[in-house]
Design an enzyme around this catalytic site. Structure first.
Site, PDB file in Angstrom:
ATOM      1  CG  ASP A 284      12.156   7.018   7.414  1.00 16.73           C
ATOM      2  OD1 ASP A 284      11.636   6.887   6.282  1.00 16.73           O
ATOM      3  OD2 ASP A 284      13.348   7.342   7.571  1.00 16.73           O
ATOM      4  N   GLY A 285       8.702   6.534   6.316  1.00 16.65           N
ATOM      5  CA  GLY A 285       7.817   7.312   5.466  1.00 16.65           C
ATOM      6  C   GLY A 285       8.474   8.507   4.812  1.00 16.65           C
TER       7      GLY A 285
ATOM      8  CG  ASP B 104       7.779   4.094  -7.101  1.00 12.94           C
ATOM      9  OD1 ASP B 104       8.438   4.975  -6.507  1.00 12.94           O
ATOM     10  OD2 ASP B 104       7.464   3.020  -6.560  1.00 12.94           O
TER      11      ASP B 104
ATOM     12  CG  ASP C 162       4.373  -2.921  -5.969  1.00 14.69           C
ATOM     13  OD1 ASP C 162       4.992  -3.901  -6.406  1.00 14.69           O
ATOM     14  OD2 ASP C 162       4.910  -2.053  -5.264  1.00 14.69           O
TER      15      ASP C 162
ATOM     16  N   GLY D 113       0.861  -1.170   0.000  1.00 22.52           N
ATOM     17  CA  GLY D 113       0.000   0.000   0.000  1.00 22.52           C
ATOM     18  C   GLY D 113       0.900   1.222   0.000  1.00 22.52           C
TER      19      GLY D 113
ATOM     20  NE  ARG E 176       0.227   2.151  -6.506  1.00 17.16           N
ATOM     21  CZ  ARG E 176       1.425   2.664  -6.276  1.00 17.16           C
ATOM     22  NH1 ARG E 176       2.495   1.991  -6.578  1.00 17.16           N
ATOM     23  NH2 ARG E 176       1.547   3.840  -5.713  1.00 17.16           N
TER      24      ARG E 176
END
Length: 465
Positions: free
Chosen positions: A125-126, A267, A257, A90, A186
């Site tokens: 940690d995003g 990405d 993905d 996700g 996706r």
């Protein structure tokens, strides 16, 4: 703030409902230094009048855009990662921030990378390193210039945090990136609902993609809608794979993905532009088996498309889906011919002649006597414009023969083609420009490279047929 008539908010993702996403909050960053703003695309979507404070407000602090999503959404999906299925995926360090209608009415998503943790962060940690943000800008700018259907780097802010990474000298600087892309759905989004055998969600997702991403009225029957979507995705992804080859690009992580349902490239992590036409060239240090190497990218993307076919097989007949998948290779081959000739600046001719020319071109590139960029630059317009003994190879003589009678002076109209050397984006150039930022906080080489890339893009886009 006065809204531009070109600003057309349209948060259609909400039609899908809460089973498709989670509302999240953006990270609170200690700083917000604007390092890159894509003013060209801002103008295209009606945000061209925004001044620096508005950029920070919306693309570093993520205050909602007018009449748009009230809260960011982290989308849910699954995916095969290096052929291993992972149901714990996700949006883990990004979210969908807004949706707008862009040029020609296309639904465009403003989405993030490095904007903080979500329910899908998996102990991460995003965050995004500043180097990662700079690299993504270089990738998207170069690919857009070369005509690849790619997401656009929209805004990059340095955020004032120190990050630790195993693949970068640490501590390293942090950033948050906003992307502009045609769709946030996706193949892995379909995989999630197929995994849960949720046919209703698959049907809704199929109709959403047809209507809002492909601009088509979905057929009345769900099974027909699924077949139509699969046909569109097959063509779009075949074109994507061909465009990677013509650009000499290696994405590095072609997991399911990471394949957008629109066939738009996005990405960018361990990407590289291959210096030479080397089939085994890889971008990711962790791709030891070369699964996503330069020449295996078409195979990888077709494999991902097959996974989509398996998902849609829950709501449509495999008897109608399988011929489309089996035709993927032909679509890729045809797109390759078109894109190789387009980069060469040669107008289409008889299809058999075009096919022979593309084959001769690849054979010449495969000698690895000159870089991909150099060969396309020197042979632009259908004839070699440079005396170079490396072009005396048998394969280049065969290329010259295949090009006989196809010279196209119109392809050289832009002054770029009179430069001494082509614009390229090899890893050494990326590292040199990053070093200027890391060591001296000098952004001038970065800015100069973006300008150089865009000039090449103008030259590539000059009509020649």
């Amino acid at each position: 703030m006065v809204k531009s008539p070109a600003y057309n908010p349209d948060p259609r993702i909400l039609e899908l409902g809460p089973d498709f996403y989670d509302e999240v909050a953006p990270a609170m960053f200690p700083e917000a230094k604007l390092r890159f703003a894509n003013h060209h695309w801002a103008k295209q979507i009606g945000l061209g009048s925004y001044m620096r404070p508005a950029w920070e407000k919306h693309f570093a602090r993520f205050d909602p855009l007018p009449d748009n999503l009230e809260a960011p959404l982290a989308l849910r999906y699954h995916g095969h990662q290096f052929r291993n299925y992972n149901p714990d995926l996700g949006d883990g360090r990004g979210f969908l921030f807004a949706q707008v209608r862009g040029p020609e009415g296309r639904l465009l998503d403003l989405a993030t990378k490095g904007s903080g943790q979500t329910p899908w962060s998996r102990q991460g940690d995003g965050r995004l390193t500043l180097k990662g943000g700079v690299r993504e800008i270089f990738a998207t700018e170069m690919l857009e210039a070369l005509g690849v259907n790619t997401s656009k780097s929209f805004a990059l802010f340095e955020t004032g945090e120190s990050l630790w990474r195993s693949d970068e000298p640490s501590p390293t600087r942090s950033s948050v990136l906003t992307r502009l892309g045609h769709g946030h759905i996706r193949i892995g989004t379909f995989q999630r609902f197929a995994f849960h055998r949720d046919k209703a969600a698959l049907k809704a997702l199929t109709r959403y993609c047809l209507e809002h991403l492909y601009g088509e009225t979905p057929p009345e029957k769900d099974k027909d809608a699924a077949v139509r979507l699969f046909d569109l995705v097959a063509s779009a992804t075949a074109h994507l794979a061909a465009s990677y080859m013509a650009a000499g690009f290696v994405h590095g992580v072609l997991n399911s993905d990471n394949i957008a349902i629109t066939g738009e490239s996005f990405d960018y992590g361990p990407w590289r532009f291959a210096p030479y036409w080397n089939p085994r060239f890889t971008a990711a240090y962790f791709d030891g088996e070369g699964l996503y190497s330069f020449a295996r990218q078409p195979e990888a993307i077709q494999w991902d498309v097959a996974q989509l076919g398996g998902c849609l097989g829950l709501i449509a007949s495999e008897r109608k889906l399988n011929p489309i998948l089996n035709d993927w290779g032909r679509r890729f081959d045809e797109a390759c011919i078109d894109l190789l000739l387009a980069r060469l600046g040669v107008a289409p001719g008889h299809r058999d002649d075009d096919r022979k020319l593309a084959k001769a071109l690849v054979a010449a590139l495969a000698t690895e006597t000159v870089t991909i960029d150099r060969a396309f630059f020197d042979w632009r317009g259908g004839a070699c414009r440079r005396e170079d003994e490396r072009y005396d190879a048998e394969e280049y003589r065969a290329l010259a023969a295949a090009l006989e009678g196809r010279a196209n002076e119109a392809a050289l109209a832009h002054s770029y083609w009179s430069d001494e050397a082509p614009c390229s984006m090899h890893i050494e150039e990326v590292e040199a420009r990053w070093a200027a930022i890391a060591e001296r906080d000098d952004w001038k080489p970065f800015e100069a490279k973006v300008k150089e890339i865009r000039r090449m893009g103008d030259a590539m886009a000059t009509p020649f047929v």
